[in-house]
Design an enzyme around this catalytic site. Structure first.
Site, PDB file in Angstrom:
ATOM      1  NE  ARG A 102      -7.641  -1.910   7.492  1.00 52.22           N
ATOM      2  CZ  ARG A 102      -6.307  -1.829   7.552  1.00 52.22           C
ATOM      3  NH1 ARG A 102      -5.634  -1.403   6.505  1.00 52.22           N
ATOM      4  NH2 ARG A 102      -5.661  -2.164   8.647  1.00 52.22           N
ATOM      5  CG  ASP A 146      -0.353  -0.180   2.537  1.00 52.59           C
ATOM      6  OD1 ASP A 146       0.870  -0.408   2.607  1.00 52.59           O
ATOM      7  OD2 ASP A 146      -1.083  -0.104   3.548  1.00 52.59           O
ATOM      8  CG  PHE A 185      -1.575   9.335   8.947  1.00 49.99           C
ATOM      9  CD1 PHE A 185      -0.720   8.270   9.179  1.00 49.99           C
ATOM     10  CD2 PHE A 185      -2.937   9.121   8.979  1.00 49.99           C
ATOM     11  CE1 PHE A 185      -1.227   7.006   9.439  1.00 49.99           C
ATOM     12  CE2 PHE A 185      -3.453   7.856   9.245  1.00 49.99           C
ATOM     13  CZ  PHE A 185      -2.595   6.797   9.474  1.00 49.99           C
ATOM     14  CG  ASP A 190      -5.215   1.160   9.331  1.00 52.20           C
ATOM     15  OD1 ASP A 190      -4.194   1.103   8.625  1.00 52.20           O
ATOM     16  OD2 ASP A 190      -5.197   0.991  10.560  1.00 52.20           O
ATOM     17  CG  ASP A 212       6.495   6.360   6.206  1.00 53.35           C
ATOM     18  OD1 ASP A 212       6.016   7.373   5.699  1.00 53.35           O
ATOM     19  OD2 ASP A 212       6.899   6.309   7.384  1.00 53.35           O
TER      20      ASP A 212
END
Ligand code: 5GP
Length: 174
Positions: free
Chosen positions: A165, A100, A152, A159, A103
């Site tokens: 989600r 997904d 974020f 989520d 980072d």
């Protein structure tokens, strides 16, 4: 939109996400021509991305799902993500990780190391999102749909404390 104690606003619309997913899928279709790759999607965050990506893949292919169990460890971040649930033999197979978001990149670096012990033919990373400014390790990310700043985000599978989600768009914290 409020999720628990935080406010989020729409950041990337579904149509723009799907356009980039289709672009990346066509890159994979081109690069893997003649092969039968194994897609390894990392649960939970990548479930929607994996579903949309796979429907754009025209190659013969397999998909399997793994989880990264996080526990307190003794590395620099204090956390180690152990890959669990690999139930397909990837020996000598081309593997594409479906993630997904990358980072710091520590999660993917660790997963690559784990996978290489199974002697795959090759391993490429395909991520929906990348925060390039946060990348801490030297990681070759061959396929990326969208690059985003360090804020974020949630939605489209990602989520905040397990919530959020189920939105079609991607949201950013306000
Ligand atoms: P890394 O090891 O690359 O630092 O962390 C990657 C993981 O951190 C992702 O798989 C995801 O679970 C989580 N993560 C990093 N940034 C975000 C974010 O902005 N939103 C959400 N929902 N998860 C994030």
């Amino acid at each position: 939109m409020k999720v628990k104690d935080k406010d989020f606003k729409v950041f990337i619309h579904e149509a723009d996400i799907l356009k980039q997913v289709a672009r990346v899928a066509s890159e994979i279709n081109r690069d893997y021509e003649g092969e039968t790759p194994v897609f390894l999607a990392v649960l939970n965050g990548s479930f929607i991305f994996a579903a949309d990506l796979l429907r754009e893949i025209t190659l013969p292919c397999e998909i399997s799902f793994v989880k990264l169990a996080s526990y307190e460890g003794v590395n620099s971040t204090g956390k180690i993500h152990e890959m669990i649930g690999l139930n397909v033999d990837i020996t000598n197979r081309p593997v594409i990780i479906v993630e997904d978001i990358v980072d710091t990149g520590l999660t993917m670096a660790h997963m690559l190391e784990t996978l290489k012990k199974h002697n795959p033919k090759s391993v490429d990373i395909c991520t929906l999102l990348l925060k390039p400014d946060k990348l801490k390790v030297d990681l070759d990310i061959r396929y990326r749909c969208l690059e985003i700043p360090n804020d974020f985000i949630l939605g489209y599978g990602l989520d905040y404390d397990q919530l959020g989600r189920n939105t079609r768009d991607i949201y950013v914290i306000e």
